[in-house]
Design a protein around this motif. Sequence first.
Motif, mmCIF file in Angstrom:
data_model
loop_
_atom_site.group_PDB
_atom_site.id
_atom_site.type_symbol
_atom_site.label_atom_id
_atom_site.label_comp_id
_atom_site.label_asym_id
_atom_site.label_seq_id
_atom_site.Cartn_x
_atom_site.Cartn_y
_atom_site.Cartn_z
ATOM 1 N N ASP A 12 35.135 30.924 37.686
ATOM 2 C CA ASP A 12 35.417 31.716 38.870
ATOM 3 C C ASP A 12 36.802 32.346 38.733
ATOM 4 O O ASP A 12 37.588 31.970 37.869
ATOM 5 N N HIS A 41 40.031 33.047 41.134
ATOM 6 C CA HIS A 41 40.584 32.692 42.446
ATOM 7 C C HIS A 41 42.103 32.794 42.375
ATOM 8 O O HIS A 41 42.726 32.237 41.463
ATOM 9 N N LEU A 96 31.073 33.627 37.972
ATOM 10 C CA LEU A 96 31.328 34.372 39.196
ATOM 11 C C LEU A 96 32.529 35.305 39.053
ATOM 12 O O LEU A 96 32.756 36.163 39.899
ATOM 13 N N SER A 97 33.275 35.145 37.980
ATOM 14 C CA SER A 97 34.505 35.919 37.810
ATOM 15 C C SER A 97 34.237 37.395 37.534
ATOM 16 O O SER A 97 35.017 38.249 37.959
ATOM 17 N N LYS A 127 33.849 39.346 40.782
ATOM 18 C CA LYS A 127 35.118 39.420 41.506
ATOM 19 C C LYS A 127 36.111 40.346 40.807
ATOM 20 O O LYS A 127 36.852 41.074 41.467
#
Length: 109
Positions: free
Chosen positions: A7, A9, A98-99, A102
Amino acid sequence: MLKLVKDFHNYQFVYYWIDNQRKKVSPSLPTKQYATEWLIHYHFETYSGRERRRRMLDRRSESQKINLRGVQIFFSKRKGLTKGRRRSDLNVEVDFDLSKKKLNKLRSA
């Protein structure tokens, strides 16, 4: 079976493990290597049987090949993606990334 998630974040890549219900079971980890080490410790802590292994890491892992008189001994590769016989010896790969989504969203903004 746990799944590894990559991910993005707070402008950093993080890795964490989720269970079958997609519930986060590990903390956010900075690298895939940390995620691998967390998984090994997780398997050792949750194993309820009698443990015969004295070391957490598989002694036959690629980084620890035996070298005798200049000849490297490679251990059997019969088991496709595993380095050893235990769940903790599996090669870790990202299951959900998921990166990408994003990062694309961040680039377009």
